[in-house]
Write an enzyme that holds these catalytic residues in place. Sequence first.
Site, PDB file in Angstrom:
ATOM      1  N   SER A  36     -55.936 -54.273 -14.332  1.00  0.00           N
ATOM      2  CA  SER A  36     -56.192 -55.538 -13.617  1.00  0.00           C
ATOM      3  C   SER A  36     -57.650 -55.972 -13.666  1.00  0.00           C
ATOM      4  CB  SER A  36     -55.692 -55.463 -12.166  1.00  0.00           C
ATOM      5  OG  SER A  36     -54.297 -55.204 -12.146  1.00  0.00           O
TER       6      SER A  36
ATOM      7  N   ASN B  99     -55.382 -55.645 -24.743  1.00  0.00           N
ATOM      8  CA  ASN B  99     -54.145 -54.942 -25.054  1.00  0.00           C
ATOM      9  C   ASN B  99     -53.029 -55.945 -24.810  1.00  0.00           C
ATOM     10  OD1 ASN B  99     -51.880 -53.352 -25.225  1.00  0.00           O
ATOM     11  ND2 ASN B  99     -52.323 -52.133 -23.381  1.00  0.00           N
TER      12      ASN B  99
ATOM     13  N   GLY C 213     -51.425 -53.897 -14.320  1.00  0.00           N
ATOM     14  CA  GLY C 213     -50.479 -55.006 -14.166  1.00  0.00           C
ATOM     15  C   GLY C 213     -50.091 -55.270 -12.721  1.00  0.00           C
TER      16      GLY C 213
ATOM     17  N   GLU D 271     -47.948 -46.566 -20.472  1.00  0.00           N
ATOM     18  CA  GLU D 271     -46.596 -47.086 -20.717  1.00  0.00           C
ATOM     19  C   GLU D 271     -45.889 -46.274 -21.799  1.00  0.00           C
ATOM     20  OE1 GLU D 271     -47.811 -51.151 -21.295  1.00  0.00           O
ATOM     21  OE2 GLU D 271     -48.362 -51.235 -19.176  1.00  0.00           O
TER      22      GLU D 271
ATOM     23  N   GLU E 269     -57.524 -45.665 -17.149  1.00  0.00           N
ATOM     24  CA  GLU E 269     -56.633 -46.676 -16.579  1.00  0.00           C
ATOM     25  C   GLU E 269     -55.769 -46.061 -15.480  1.00  0.00           C
ATOM     26  OE1 GLU E 269     -55.974 -50.099 -19.592  1.00  0.00           O
ATOM     27  OE2 GLU E 269     -54.483 -48.561 -19.953  1.00  0.00           O
TER      28      GLU E 269
ATOM     29  N   HIS F  34     -51.396 -44.746 -24.090  1.00  0.00           N
ATOM     30  CA  HIS F  34     -51.286 -45.682 -22.963  1.00  0.00           C
ATOM     31  C   HIS F  34     -50.223 -45.154 -21.991  1.00  0.00           C
ATOM     32  CE1 HIS F  34     -50.515 -49.267 -20.607  1.00  0.00           C
ATOM     33  NE2 HIS F  34     -51.696 -49.687 -20.988  1.00  0.00           N
TER      34      HIS F  34
END
Length: 250
Positions: free
Chosen positions: A213, A10, A173, A97, A167, A95
């Site tokens: 991660s 991604n 991140g 985000e 996730e 996602h």
Amino acid sequence: MARKKIIAGNWKMNMTPTEAKALVETLAPLVQNPDVDVVYCVPAIDIVPVVEAVKGSNVEVGAENLYIEDKGAFTGEISANMLVDAGVKYVIIGHSERRQYFGETDEFLNKKVLKALEKGLTPILCCGETLEQREAGVTLDWINLQIKSDLQGVTAEQAASIVIAYEPIWAIGTGKTATSDQAQEVCGAIRKTIAEIYDADTAEKIRIQYGGSMNAGNCKELLAKPDIDGGLIGGAALKPDFGQIVNYDK
Ligand code: PGA
């Protein structure tokens, strides 16, 4: 029947078209593994050059988003038809985000999932809990709700073909990976949810990734878990490390 592993990058909002072409060239010799499906999910503007750059290789291209309508006055949006015509096979939906920064709700994401499937794109449907939710002990309930809401109206046959990415938001991140046991617990629970909504056969077929991660150092342990069928990789997808993840079994 064993599920084939799927490792997807991604890229998020990284890589200009020029940088994207260079990255594809760097990664080309590193990402060959006949036992793994390899996907690069790239920014919209990189789709055309990346599709061109991966031609003849084992890599498929994914989008990071799509819109729910086929065409018309939706300035700035991109339709499923446009993605398909450009050679895209996968699309990331939901996602964290996009949920967090762009206010995408499960109701809206469900429409995206249905649109992608209608047009023959494979959704990589993301779900995941915040740290507060994990600490409050509601992780599995929350993920259950996301999956059930996002898959409304999806048939068993369609569900068997999609990819779900678990996730945990606190691991994205941050360099803080879920332990392989934590990841397995949730991926196993997702498969159970799929069996509840559909049937055991559909649950057996659907592929479930872990993301957050994941890197060259921790991928082997995560991917050894029975319900983890791949990874959705952010930061490490922009580096040669991605090749090591694809070849985690070597
Ligand atoms: P990360 O991102 O690997 O950089 O944590 C994963 C993702 O957001 O898909």
